[in-house]
Design a protein around this motif. Structure first.
Motif, PDB file in Angstrom:
ATOM      1  N   LEU A 244       6.782  14.206   0.758  1.00 10.37           N
ATOM      2  CA  LEU A 244       5.921  15.268   0.616  1.00 10.37           C
ATOM      3  C   LEU A 244       6.369  15.117  -1.502  1.00 10.37           C
ATOM      4  N   THR A 245       5.573  15.527  -2.203  1.00 11.94           N
ATOM      5  CA  THR A 245       6.118  16.015  -3.619  1.00 11.94           C
ATOM      6  C   THR A 245       6.136  16.847  -3.885  1.00 11.94           C
ATOM      7  N   VAL A 246       6.958  17.251  -4.657  1.00 12.47           N
ATOM      8  CA  VAL A 246       8.062  18.917  -5.119  1.00 12.47           C
ATOM      9  C   VAL A 246       7.335  18.887  -6.936  1.00 12.47           C
ATOM     10  N   GLU A 247       6.434  19.256  -7.410  1.00 20.28           N
ATOM     11  CA  GLU A 247       6.068  19.762  -8.819  1.00 20.28           C
ATOM     12  C   GLU A 247       5.306  20.209  -8.997  1.00 20.28           C
TER      13      GLU A 247
ATOM     14  N   GLY B 167      11.554  23.769  -9.081  1.00 21.73           N
ATOM     15  CA  GLY B 167      11.542  22.611  -7.980  1.00 21.73           C
ATOM     16  C   GLY B 167      12.916  22.342  -7.886  1.00 21.73           C
ATOM     17  N   ARG B 168      13.832  23.112  -8.355  1.00 22.05           N
ATOM     18  CA  ARG B 168      14.900  23.194  -7.121  1.00 22.05           C
ATOM     19  C   ARG B 168      14.885  23.771  -6.354  1.00 22.05           C
ATOM     20  N   ALA B 169      14.669  25.173  -6.495  1.00 27.92           N
ATOM     21  CA  ALA B 169      14.368  26.254  -5.623  1.00 27.92           C
ATOM     22  C   ALA B 169      13.146  25.726  -4.535  1.00 27.92           C
ATOM     23  N   ALA B 170      12.096  24.790  -5.046  1.00 29.43           N
ATOM     24  CA  ALA B 170      10.980  24.637  -3.723  1.00 29.43           C
ATOM     25  C   ALA B 170      11.950  23.453  -2.938  1.00 29.43           C
ATOM     26  N   SER B 171      13.013  22.402  -3.714  1.00 30.72           N
ATOM     27  CA  SER B 171      12.973  21.527  -2.594  1.00 30.72           C
ATOM     28  C   SER B 171      14.325  22.655  -1.553  1.00 30.72           C
ATOM     29  N   GLN B 172      15.238  22.888  -2.361  1.00 27.44           N
ATOM     30  CA  GLN B 172      15.796  23.437  -1.286  1.00 27.44           C
ATOM     31  C   GLN B 172      15.100  24.473  -0.081  1.00 27.44           C
ATOM     32  N   ALA B 173      13.711  24.867  -0.363  1.00 28.79           N
ATOM     33  CA  ALA B 173      13.261  25.848   0.646  1.00 28.79           C
ATOM     34  C   ALA B 173      13.214  24.427   1.401  1.00 28.79           C
TER      35      ALA B 173
ATOM     36  N   ARG C 221       5.140  19.940 -16.130  1.00 30.66           N
ATOM     37  CA  ARG C 221       4.981  19.805 -15.189  1.00 30.66           C
ATOM     38  C   ARG C 221       6.219  18.512 -14.524  1.00 30.66           C
ATOM     39  N   ASN C 222       7.358  18.928 -13.880  1.00 29.58           N
ATOM     40  CA  ASN C 222       8.159  17.737 -12.863  1.00 29.58           C
ATOM     41  C   ASN C 222       7.810  17.636 -11.266  1.00 29.58           C
ATOM     42  N   GLU C 223       7.429  16.224 -11.134  1.00 34.14           N
ATOM     43  CA  GLU C 223       7.509  15.331  -9.813  1.00 34.14           C
ATOM     44  C   GLU C 223       8.094  14.488  -9.716  1.00 34.14           C
ATOM     45  N   GLU C 224       8.233  15.694  -7.969  1.00 30.12           N
ATOM     46  CA  GLU C 224       9.838  14.271  -7.621  1.00 30.12           C
ATOM     47  C   GLU C 224       9.278  14.068  -6.155  1.00 30.12           C
ATOM     48  N   ASP C 225       9.775  13.364  -5.037  1.00 33.70           N
ATOM     49  CA  ASP C 225       9.293  12.621  -4.118  1.00 33.70           C
ATOM     50  C   ASP C 225      10.643  12.904  -2.897  1.00 33.70           C
ATOM     51  N   TRP C 226       9.950  13.766  -2.485  1.00 26.63           N
ATOM     52  CA  TRP C 226      11.295  14.237  -1.086  1.00 26.63           C
ATOM     53  C   TRP C 226      11.026  13.874   0.178  1.00 26.63           C
ATOM     54  N   LEU C 227      12.203  13.735   1.367  1.00 27.12           N
ATOM     55  CA  LEU C 227      11.721  13.349   2.262  1.00 27.12           C
ATOM     56  C   LEU C 227      12.844  14.370   3.735  1.00 27.12           C
ATOM     57  N   VAL C 228      11.552  14.222   3.857  1.00 29.80           N
ATOM     58  CA  VAL C 228      12.146  16.371   5.196  1.00 29.80           C
ATOM     59  C   VAL C 228      13.119  15.617   5.722  1.00 29.80           C
ATOM     60  N   SER C 229      14.132  15.211   5.959  1.00 27.91           N
ATOM     61  CA  SER C 229      15.655  15.069   6.981  1.00 27.91           C
ATOM     62  C   SER C 229      15.155  16.463   8.714  1.00 27.91           C
ATOM     63  N   GLN C 230      16.992  16.085   9.090  1.00 25.96           N
ATOM     64  CA  GLN C 230      16.855  17.024  10.029  1.00 25.96           C
ATOM     65  C   GLN C 230      17.329  18.176   9.599  1.00 25.96           C
ATOM     66  N   SER C 231      18.006  18.260   8.760  1.00 24.22           N
ATOM     67  CA  SER C 231      18.000  19.433   7.698  1.00 24.22           C
ATOM     68  C   SER C 231      17.936  20.335   7.257  1.00 24.22           C
ATOM     69  N   GLY C 232      16.863  19.178   6.443  1.00 17.52           N
ATOM     70  CA  GLY C 232      16.966  19.797   4.586  1.00 17.52           C
ATOM     71  C   GLY C 232      16.007  19.197   4.308  1.00 17.52           C
TER      72      GLY C 232
ATOM     73  N   GLY D  95       0.913  -1.373  -0.092  1.00 18.95           N
ATOM     74  CA  GLY D  95      -0.430  -0.177  -0.149  1.00 18.95           C
ATOM     75  C   GLY D  95       0.545   2.037   0.041  1.00 18.95           C
ATOM     76  N   TYR D  96       1.845   1.356   0.196  1.00 19.47           N
ATOM     77  CA  TYR D  96       2.726   2.677  -0.014  1.00 19.47           C
ATOM     78  C   TYR D  96       2.915   2.880  -1.567  1.00 19.47           C
ATOM     79  N   SER D  97       2.703   4.594  -1.644  1.00 25.50           N
ATOM     80  CA  SER D  97       2.616   4.878  -2.555  1.00 25.50           C
ATOM     81  C   SER D  97       3.581   6.155  -3.700  1.00 25.50           C
ATOM     82  N   GLY D  98       4.274   5.960  -4.785  1.00 28.33           N
ATOM     83  CA  GLY D  98       5.117   6.667  -5.899  1.00 28.33           C
ATOM     84  C   GLY D  98       4.425   7.471  -6.634  1.00 28.33           C
ATOM     85  N   ASP D  99       5.311   9.167  -6.941  1.00 30.79           N
ATOM     86  CA  ASP D  99       3.929   9.524  -7.168  1.00 30.79           C
ATOM     87  C   ASP D  99       5.022  10.791  -8.360  1.00 30.79           C
ATOM     88  N   LEU D 100       5.276  10.423  -9.682  1.00 32.99           N
ATOM     89  CA  LEU D 100       6.119  11.290 -10.458  1.00 32.99           C
ATOM     90  C   LEU D 100       5.243  12.159 -11.302  1.00 32.99           C
ATOM     91  N   THR D 101       5.759  12.801 -12.135  1.00 28.98           N
ATOM     92  CA  THR D 101       5.416  13.553 -13.422  1.00 28.98           C
ATOM     93  C   THR D 101       6.801  13.991 -14.432  1.00 28.98           C
TER      94      THR D 101
END
Ligand SMILES: [Mn+2]
Length: 462
Positions: free
Chosen positions: A389-392, A286-292, A430-441, A256-262
């Motif tokens: 989170l998705t970044v898309e 997308g880079r600006a969003a993931s760096q935020a 659209r470009n979509e990637e899946d990101w994990l929030v870590s302790q620092s980024g 039941g665990y998902s991926g989601d890419l564009t």
């Protein structure tokens, strides 16, 4: 499924969370999903267990219910063993008692005893999203059918969100497996697409990879030559050289665990100059969003980081003009980027949204903006380590929308409608990637998948 101790620990943590909110007795009831007929009783849609049921009880059989008695802290599985007649069709199955043991559930009882168990107890339940479950809850609780959703427990909603939105390491491993399979779906389509093929042929390829990976697509894929239609769900168009193809697709693991890419790629071997310029802006956004992304930072900031890059980039192409900070604040960029930058992902591809988008994506008491574009921001609240989170970000030339805004003279200080005329058929990106929030980024999930222009054209044989 995980070890029985995993589910026991999650249920114990849920009991504690509810106790911390002042709830020490009553029953937390989790109706499992049932088979859902497509056109007659025996011809059903693919069975999908409810995700909160999966999270706390792990079992993916239709027609079960489970309850946690908050005073005694005991859990009960309500389900029926299969009859001899059923077994002819289904083959042998583990008994209900054995299934309960596999999830560390204290007791196993026949389904017929559920209503007696619930009688005269305070019932806590999550909002139903299927009418048969809503009807079941009405019967069990005595609440009128139409009042059942409103009677959902806010405390239970908040406790379940707080737990499920922080992924355990074992869950991240499953999600990453889903993302890897999703990457296989995308590479299969990107490397195979040719002018003259149909969208349906590429859709079939995406399905093949998801099934080969042991699961299913995590949602009906968008596989389209008309990327400017945000959720285009027909597959009847033919690919033509010079156009773009947009694939929004992901896999779901067998548990039941998902991926989601564009991905957005040229149907020929290379992007043309305009496609290349717009695609690069989407990558930069997308880079600006993931760096935020960092613990404590509202996801709204990642959204605006992407929006600013999109507005500046479109200004560079002559499609927008003036003060881009003001344009973004006023919402003018939403002509091209009318949706939010992403959503949470886990057991649901839009994780937890069945519990209420506002509760999942916004801090308690905060409301969604009514502004066009911003009202589609599903996730705005501060992120925490362990969230996925998705970044898309995307840029779309939506002809109907351009026409309306132009006719209304909307944001003429920011939008160069004259220049836009010759771009309006460019389509959607659209470009979509899946990101994990870590302790620092944040860390991108999944195996390497280069989405740069050079890499995308390389997959296409250029
Ligand atoms: Mn998505």
């Amino acid at each position: 499924m995980f070890e029985p101790s995993v589910y026991k620990a999650r249920r114990a943590a849920l009991i504690q969370k509810l106790a911390a909110m002042g709830i020490h007795d009553g029953v937390a009831l989790f109706p499992g999903n049932r088979e859902s007929p497509m056109n007659y009783a025996d011809n059903t849609y693919r069975f999908r267990q409810d995700s909160s049921f999966l999270y706390y009880f792990g079992l993916a059989e239709p027609g079960m219910a489970a309850a946690i008695d908050l005073a005694s802290e005991k859990s009960v599985l309500f389900a029926d063993d299969i009859s001899l007649d059923d077994m002819v069709w289904t083959g042998p199955k583990a008994s209900v008692r054995e299934q309960a043991d596999s999830a560390g559930i204290d007791a196993a009882e026949p389904l017929s005893t559920l209503s007696g168990f619930c009688a005269a107890k305070r019932m806590l339940y999550l909002p139903p999203y299927r009418m048969d479950i809503q009807a079941q809850l009405a019967e069990l609780t005595g609440v009128a059918l139409g009042a059942v959703p409103g009677g959902a427990s806010m405390e239970l909603i908040r406790a379940v969100i707080a737990m499920r939105e922080i992924k355990e390491d074992r869950e991240i491993e499953r999600i990453e497996r889903a993302v890897d399979c999703s990457i296989d779906m995308h590479l299969a389509v990107i490397t195979t697409a040719k002018p003259g093929m149909s969208e349906a042929q590429l859709m079939a390829l995406a399905y093949r990879e998801a099934l080969t990976g042991g699961g299913m697509p995590s949602f009906p894929p968008i596989a389209t030559t008309r990327g400017s239609v945000l959720h285009n769900h027909g597959y009847g168009n033919t690919l033509t050289d010079g156009g773009l193809f947009l694939l929004d697709a992901g896999a779901e693991t067998d548990d039941g665990y998902s991926g989601d890419l564009t991905s957005t790629f040229p149907i020929g071997r290379r992007y043309n100059d305009r496609q290349r310029a717009v695609y690069q802006i989407v990558l930069d956004a997308g880079r600006a969003a993931s760096q935020a992304i960092a613990p404590g930072v509202p996801y709204r900031q990642a959204h605006f980081a992407a929006a600013r890059v999109i507005a500046q980039g479109l200004k560079g192409l002559g499609l927008m003009k003036g003060d881009m900070e003001a344009a973004v604040a006023d919402g003018a960029h939403a002509l091209f980027f009318p949706h939010g930058v992403g959503h949470q992902m886990g057991l649901d591809v839009h994780d937890l949204e069945a519990l209420g988008e506002i509760h999942v994506g916004y801090p308690e008491g905060e409301h969604k903006s009514a502004q066009f574009g911003l009202k589609s921001l599903r996730m705005a609240k501060p992120v925490r380590a362990g969230m996925v989170l998705t970044v898309e970000p995307g840029i779309y030339f939506i002809e109907g929308l351009i026409d309306i805004w132009k006719r209304e003279g909307k944001f003429t200080q920011y939008i160069n409608y004259a220049e836009l005329e010759s771009w309006r058929a460019l389509g959607g990106f659209r470009n979509e990637e899946d990101w994990l929030v870590s302790q620092s980024g944040a860390r991108r999930l999944g195996k390497p998948f280069d989405k740069s222009i050079a890499a995308m054209e390389g997959y296409r044989g250029a």
